[in-house]
Design an enzyme around this catalytic site. Structure first.
Site, PDB file in Angstrom:
ATOM      1  CG  ASP A   8      -0.127  -0.044   2.350  1.00  0.00           C
ATOM      2  OD1 ASP A   8       0.585  -0.224   2.248  1.00  0.00           O
ATOM      3  OD2 ASP A   8      -0.480   0.264   3.495  1.00  0.00           O
ATOM      4  CG  HIS A  47      21.679   1.242 -17.488  1.00  0.00           C
ATOM      5  ND1 HIS A  47      20.925   1.004 -18.155  1.00  0.00           N
ATOM      6  CD2 HIS A  47      21.988   3.003 -18.360  1.00  0.00           C
ATOM      7  CE1 HIS A  47      20.354   1.865 -19.855  1.00  0.00           C
ATOM      8  NE2 HIS A  47      21.468   2.755 -19.104  1.00  0.00           N
ATOM      9  CG  ASP A  98      24.632   9.806 -15.679  1.00  0.00           C
ATOM     10  OD1 ASP A  98      24.353  11.300 -15.912  1.00  0.00           O
ATOM     11  OD2 ASP A  98      24.549   8.860 -17.237  1.00  0.00           O
ATOM     12  CG  ASP A 140      21.369  13.132 -18.852  1.00  0.00           C
ATOM     13  OD1 ASP A 140      22.045  12.547 -17.935  1.00  0.00           O
ATOM     14  OD2 ASP A 140      20.905  12.546 -19.694  1.00  0.00           O
ATOM     15  CG  HIS A 185      26.837   4.944 -24.942  1.00  0.00           C
ATOM     16  ND1 HIS A 185      27.220   6.600 -25.068  1.00  0.00           N
ATOM     17  CD2 HIS A 185      27.532   4.427 -23.442  1.00  0.00           C
ATOM     18  CE1 HIS A 185      28.083   6.879 -24.231  1.00  0.00           C
ATOM     19  NE2 HIS A 185      28.530   6.084 -23.216  1.00  0.00           N
ATOM     20  CG  HIS A 238      19.222  11.519 -24.402  1.00  0.00           C
ATOM     21  ND1 HIS A 238      18.444  12.388 -23.661  1.00  0.00           N
ATOM     22  CD2 HIS A 238      20.587  10.371 -23.654  1.00  0.00           C
ATOM     23  CE1 HIS A 238      19.401  12.395 -21.874  1.00  0.00           C
ATOM     24  NE2 HIS A 238      20.814  11.524 -22.775  1.00  0.00           N
ATOM     25  CG  HIS A 257      16.286   8.889 -22.166  1.00  0.00           C
ATOM     26  ND1 HIS A 257      16.341   7.710 -21.961  1.00  0.00           N
ATOM     27  CD2 HIS A 257      17.821   9.381 -22.182  1.00  0.00           C
ATOM     28  CE1 HIS A 257      17.923   7.985 -21.051  1.00  0.00           C
ATOM     29  NE2 HIS A 257      18.374   8.399 -21.527  1.00  0.00           N
ATOM     30  CD  GLU A 300      24.286  10.529 -22.378  1.00  0.00           C
ATOM     31  OE1 GLU A 300      25.257   9.755 -21.726  1.00  0.00           O
ATOM     32  OE2 GLU A 300      23.337  11.103 -23.226  1.00  0.00           O
ATOM     33  CE1 TYR A 332      30.947   3.921 -19.908  1.00  0.00           C
ATOM     34  CE2 TYR A 332      30.628   3.993 -22.266  1.00  0.00           C
ATOM     35  CZ  TYR A 332      30.541   4.691 -20.977  1.00  0.00           C
ATOM     36  OH  TYR A 332      29.936   5.719 -21.218  1.00  0.00           O
ATOM     37  NE  ARG A 334      27.258   8.536 -18.940  1.00  0.00           N
ATOM     38  CZ  ARG A 334      27.318   7.675 -18.775  1.00  0.00           C
ATOM     39  NH1 ARG A 334      28.074   6.303 -18.895  1.00  0.00           N
ATOM     40  NH2 ARG A 334      26.787   7.189 -17.702  1.00  0.00           N
ATOM     41  CD  GLU A 354      23.972  13.320 -19.794  1.00  0.00           C
ATOM     42  OE1 GLU A 354      24.429  12.647 -18.695  1.00  0.00           O
ATOM     43  OE2 GLU A 354      23.092  11.998 -21.114  1.00  0.00           O
TER      44      GLU A 354
HETATM   45  N1  GLY Z   1      21.572  10.312 -17.219  1.00  0.00           N
HETATM   46  C1  GLY Z   1      20.631   9.362 -18.989  1.00  0.00           C
HETATM   47  C2  GLY Z   1      21.727   9.162 -19.777  1.00  0.00           C
HETATM   48  O1  GLY Z   1      23.379   9.403 -19.545  1.00  0.00           O
HETATM   49  O2  GLY Z   1      21.217   9.426 -21.131  1.00  0.00           O
HETATM   50 MN    MN Z   2      21.989  10.784 -21.315  1.00  0.00          MN
HETATM   51 MN    MN Z   3      22.915  11.133 -18.111  1.00  0.00          MN
END
Ligand code: GLY
Ligand code: MN
Ligand code: MN
Length: 429
Positions: free
Chosen positions: A37, A228, A245, A256, A335, A339, A346, A370, A374, A392, A394
């Site tokens: 609940d 992730h 991130d 982001d 990747h 985006h 996103h 970004e 890796y 990374r 970004e």
């Molecule tokens: N934090 C999600 C991405 O970088 O796409």
């Molecule tokens: Mn991103």
């Molecule tokens: Mn990100």
């Protein structure tokens, strides 16, 4: 804040695109159960919010269009003392009438009955296919000649950000900047990823951003090689990098940002070599951004620069063209370059137009850039000193009339800037 006039302008724009003899039904997000609940904190559906600015649950927006005549009706929850005692204040229909620039306000409990009346003689029904299909089909007794997905029209509008939207995104980035700088400062006196995350979330909330825009990643060493990684529960180890991130959501708008920083304030030689390759790549890609450029051109440029750099560092072997053709770089950079970002991290705006052609950048679009590298700790094909490093970087970029603006340019990024932020600390802050 976004003014009521702006929401009305958006609704008018959508109404113009509707076919004659249509009804549109858009509903608020459903509350989501966490367990038994207890619910997750409620968050309005982005498309619904885009057209209404209304944050409450159990609400609907209906348009009817006959000829050139368009009517907009917002359905809101009734005031209810008992419900409000437990779950917070509701606006109610009287206040809603004062606030919203729609043609009519009705109560949500009358939705079903109202729909029967509003749908009479209408041929086309628009709704959000992703969230409404089963419910609509069941609840309406009559059938329509055609069904359309209203979310496609809204998402297309969401591609171009208004001045007010850009202002909120800038505010989100400003708060996120403080959080990343705090992480850079305290990295040396923080024991675990979780503790560093707590410092970031503290800054978000302290500055009025009550949520993150996505689950943050604080990944030390080899953890950064899980794209992730959201466990965020390992100890910070000396001479490792921490990939962070993290971005807050402010008044429904995302930021982001990723920064990668050394645990003890100073990059090792190997870390620095890789970091500078990635930073140079990111900066060169950002420089290309202007109207009419395609995201795929940015992607290609990033791949060329990273592969050239990795060949130089002895991480990849062979000819650049051949390596890219065979997708060998995907092992280290799996990747995309970035985006759309806006109401969603996103952002749910399209990448292809109706002819399935890639949508080129236009003024007031907003995207992340970004690139990442890796290298798994178990990758024996790579010189030992690079193993177990994941990086990374970004930033959030606004496309301007002839060029671009890096909205997160103020967040420390060069080796020198990051090292300067870190300080020696003995206390357990
Ligand atoms: N934090 C999600 C991405 O970088 O796409
Ligand atoms: Mn991103
Ligand atoms: Mn990100």
């Amino acid at each position: 804040m976004i003014k009521e006039r702006e929401y009305r302008k958006r609704r008018k724009k959508i109404a113009k695109k509707l076919l004659n003899n249509s009804v549109v039904l858009l509903t608020s997000a459903k509350p989501k159960v966490r367990s038994n609940d207890t619910n997750y904190p409620y968050r309005q559906d982005s498309n619904f919010y885009y057209l209404t600015g209304f944050k409450e649950d159990n609400a609907s927006l209906v348009f009817t269009k006959s000829g050139n005549k368009v009517k907009t009706i917002l359905f809101v929850q009734k005031k209810d003392r008992q419900e409000e005692l437990w779950n917070g204040k509701r606006l109610g229909e009287i206040e809603a009438k004062k606030r919203f620039l729609v043609d009519e306000i009705r109560v949500s409990s009358s939705l079903k009955e109202s729909l029967e009346e509003l749908c009479k003689d209408k041929e086309n029904l628009y709704f959000d296919f992703s969230i409404e299909a089963p419910k609509i089909k069941k609840s309406l007794k009559r059938s329509f000649i055609a069904h359309y997905d209203i979310s496609l029209l809204i998402k297309k509008m969401r591609l171009i950000k208004s001045k007010a939207e850009i202002k909120l995104i800038k505010k989100a980035i400003k708060i996120t900047k403080k959080a990343h700088h705090s992480a850079m400062k305290f990295n040396k006196c923080t024991k675990g990823e979780n503790e560093l995350l707590a410092k970031i979330e503290y800054i978000f909330k302290k500055n009025g951003a009550y949520s993150d825009a996505y689950t943050s990643i604080v990944a030390c060493g080899d953890s950064a090689n899980t794209l992730h990684y959201i466990a965020n529960n390992k100890d910070l180890k000396a001479k490792e990098l921490i990939l962070i991130d993290a971005g807050c959501e402010y008044e429904y708008y995302a930021s982001d940002i990723t920064r990668t920083i050394p645990t003890d304030g100073k990059f090792t030689k190997a870390q620095r070599e890789l970091y500078e390759l990635l930073l140079d790549t990111q900066e060169q890609v950002i420089k290309m951004i202007k109207p009419n450029i395609l995201r795929s051109e940015l992607q290609k440029k990033a791949e060329i620069l990273l592969v050239d750099g990795m060949i130089k560092l002895g991480i990849m072997r062979g000819k650049r063209e051949k390596l890219i053709k065979k997708l060998k770089h995907k092992k280290y950079y799996p990747h995309g370059i970035g985006h759309w970002m806006g109401l969603d991290v996103h952002d749910a705006a399209p990448y292809l137009d109706a002819d399935k052609k890639e949508i080129a950048l236009r003024k007031n679009m907003l995207l992340t850039i970004e690139p990442g590298i890796y290298i798994s700790k178990d990758d024996k094909s790579v010189p030992k000193r690079f193993r177990g490093i994941g990086i990374r970087i970004e930033d959030d970029i606004l496309v301007t009339k002839n060029s671009h603006k890096n909205l997160s340019a103020g967040i420390a990024k060069s080796v020198k800037e990051i090292e300067a932020k870190s300080y020696t600390c003995n206390s357990n802050l």
